[in-house]
Write a protein that holds these residues in place. Structure first.
Motif, short mmCIF file in Angstrom:
data_model
loop_
_atom_site.label_atom_id
_atom_site.label_comp_id
_atom_site.label_asym_id
_atom_site.label_seq_id
_atom_site.Cartn_x
_atom_site.Cartn_y
_atom_site.Cartn_z
N ARG A 1 2.50 15.70 -11.96
CA ARG A 1 1.12 16.87 -12.53
C ARG A 1 1.53 18.17 -12.07
O ARG A 1 1.30 18.98 -12.64
CB ARG A 1 -0.07 16.20 -12.28
CG ARG A 1 -1.11 16.82 -12.47
CD ARG A 1 -1.36 16.90 -13.89
NE ARG A 1 -2.76 17.74 -14.06
CZ ARG A 1 -2.85 18.27 -15.28
NH1 ARG A 1 -1.92 18.72 -15.97
NH2 ARG A 1 -4.02 19.14 -15.26
N SER B 1 2.17 2.02 -3.47
CA SER B 1 1.18 2.25 -4.26
C SER B 1 1.09 4.03 -4.04
O SER B 1 0.87 4.77 -4.99
CB SER B 1 -0.09 1.63 -4.00
OG SER B 1 -1.02 2.35 -4.62
N LEU B 2 1.11 4.24 -2.77
CA LEU B 2 0.84 5.70 -2.28
C LEU B 2 2.21 6.56 -2.63
O LEU B 2 1.94 7.51 -3.44
CB LEU B 2 0.79 5.65 -0.98
CG LEU B 2 0.49 7.26 -0.17
CD1 LEU B 2 -0.72 7.86 -0.73
CD2 LEU B 2 0.65 7.28 1.09
N LYS B 3 3.18 5.94 -2.77
CA LYS B 3 4.34 6.88 -3.31
C LYS B 3 4.14 6.85 -4.67
O LYS B 3 4.78 7.82 -5.24
CB LYS B 3 5.73 5.75 -2.75
CG LYS B 3 5.96 5.84 -1.36
CD LYS B 3 7.22 4.98 -1.05
CE LYS B 3 8.42 5.47 -1.34
NZ LYS B 3 9.52 4.55 -0.94
N ALA B 4 3.88 5.70 -5.47
CA ALA B 4 3.76 5.77 -6.95
C ALA B 4 2.78 6.88 -7.30
O ALA B 4 2.81 7.81 -8.06
CB ALA B 4 3.18 4.65 -7.50
N ARG B 5 1.63 6.89 -6.61
CA ARG B 5 0.57 8.07 -6.79
C ARG B 5 1.29 9.52 -6.48
O ARG B 5 0.81 10.53 -7.16
CB ARG B 5 -0.74 7.67 -6.09
CG ARG B 5 -1.53 6.53 -6.80
CD ARG B 5 -2.75 6.30 -5.81
NE ARG B 5 -2.36 6.10 -4.43
CZ ARG B 5 -3.28 5.82 -3.50
NH1 ARG B 5 -4.75 5.95 -3.79
NH2 ARG B 5 -3.02 5.84 -2.08
N ASN B 6 1.90 9.66 -5.49
CA ASN B 6 2.69 10.63 -4.93
C ASN B 6 3.40 11.28 -6.00
O ASN B 6 3.43 12.47 -6.46
CB ASN B 6 3.25 10.65 -3.69
CG ASN B 6 3.55 12.01 -3.17
OD1 ASN B 6 2.74 12.88 -3.16
ND2 ASN B 6 4.76 12.01 -2.54
N ARG B 7 4.23 10.38 -6.46
CA ARG B 7 5.19 10.82 -7.73
C ARG B 7 4.45 11.06 -9.06
O ARG B 7 4.70 12.36 -9.37
CB ARG B 7 6.13 9.57 -8.08
CG ARG B 7 7.61 9.23 -6.95
CD ARG B 7 8.22 8.35 -7.79
NE ARG B 7 7.63 7.03 -7.87
CZ ARG B 7 7.43 5.82 -6.96
NH1 ARG B 7 7.88 6.10 -5.82
NH2 ARG B 7 7.09 4.88 -7.69
N ALA B 8 3.35 10.70 -9.46
CA ALA B 8 2.36 11.11 -10.43
C ALA B 8 1.93 12.42 -10.28
O ALA B 8 1.82 13.22 -11.06
CB ALA B 8 1.47 10.02 -10.81
N LEU B 9 1.32 12.61 -8.86
CA LEU B 9 1.00 13.91 -8.40
C LEU B 9 1.92 15.14 -8.59
O LEU B 9 1.83 16.15 -9.11
CB LEU B 9 0.50 13.73 -7.10
CG LEU B 9 -0.31 15.07 -6.61
CD1 LEU B 9 -1.49 15.68 -7.43
CD2 LEU B 9 -0.65 14.97 -5.39
N GLN C 1 0.89 -1.28 0.15
CA GLN C 1 0.04 -0.04 -0.02
C GLN C 1 0.78 1.35 -0.10
O GLN C 1 0.66 2.20 -0.78
CB GLN C 1 -0.91 -0.02 1.18
CG GLN C 1 -1.90 -1.20 0.99
CD GLN C 1 -2.76 -1.08 2.47
OE1 GLN C 1 -2.59 -0.46 3.26
NE2 GLN C 1 -4.06 -2.03 2.25
#
Length: 166
Positions: free
Chosen positions: A103, A92-100, A89
């Motif tokens: 952006r 996953s959160l780190k990956a979403r944070n990198r994507a953010l 988890q």
């Protein structure tokens, strides 16, 4: 005489029996007479029963320790599974944070470009405003001929269209 021999035999057995008695009831320590005494008194059976009880207690403790070990191993495995799930988890959160973050960087670059474009549009619009005011003053003062006024107006409209199309 027979009485004396019998009396002497009994006395010697009592003496030897008293010497052979071992307080731990260990048949190995009493020799032959200790062994005879142990058999007669039931010391062998008592000792064997005591040893059997100790063995049973040890086996019960061993079973209990094995059960506790199995329980602890299952607890450890559950905790390891929970930690692994938390790590998944977190990844996953780190990956979403990198994507953010990407952006946000894109938006910053876009905003920077938009800010530059907006500043350029404002500069050009203000210049158009000054040119219109100057044209209006020249018209009010009658400083322009009709041809000059038409030419100036067309120039201002082209300037407007250029700004509008940016």
């Amino acid at each position: 005489m027979a009485f004396t021999r019998g009396y002497a035999g009994i006395l010697s057995l009592l003496l030897l029996g008293g010497c052979a008695a071992d307080p731990t009831n260990d048949p190995h320590g009493g020799g032959f007479f200790g062994g005879v005494h142990g058999l007669a008194a039931g010391d062998y059976e008592t000792r064997q029963q005591g040893l059997q009880e100790q063995r049973d207690d040890s086996l019960n403790q061993l079973r209990a320790l094995r059960e506790e070990g199995a329980y602890l191993e299952s607890e450890r495995q559950m905790k390891a599974d929970e930690v692994a799930e938390q790590r998944r988890q977190l990844a996953s959160l780190k990956a979403r944070n990198r994507a953010l973050a990407k952006r946000v960087d894109q938006l910053k670059r876009s905003k920077s470009a938009t800010d530059q474009r907006t500043a350029e549009l404002q500069r050009k619009q203000q210049q158009l405003n000054r040119d219109i005011q100057e044209f209006e003053v020249q018209l009010d003062k009658g400083q322009l001929t009709t041809a000059q006024a038409n030419s100036k107006r067309l120039s201002l409209e082209r300037q407007y269209d250029a700004i509008k199309n940016l």
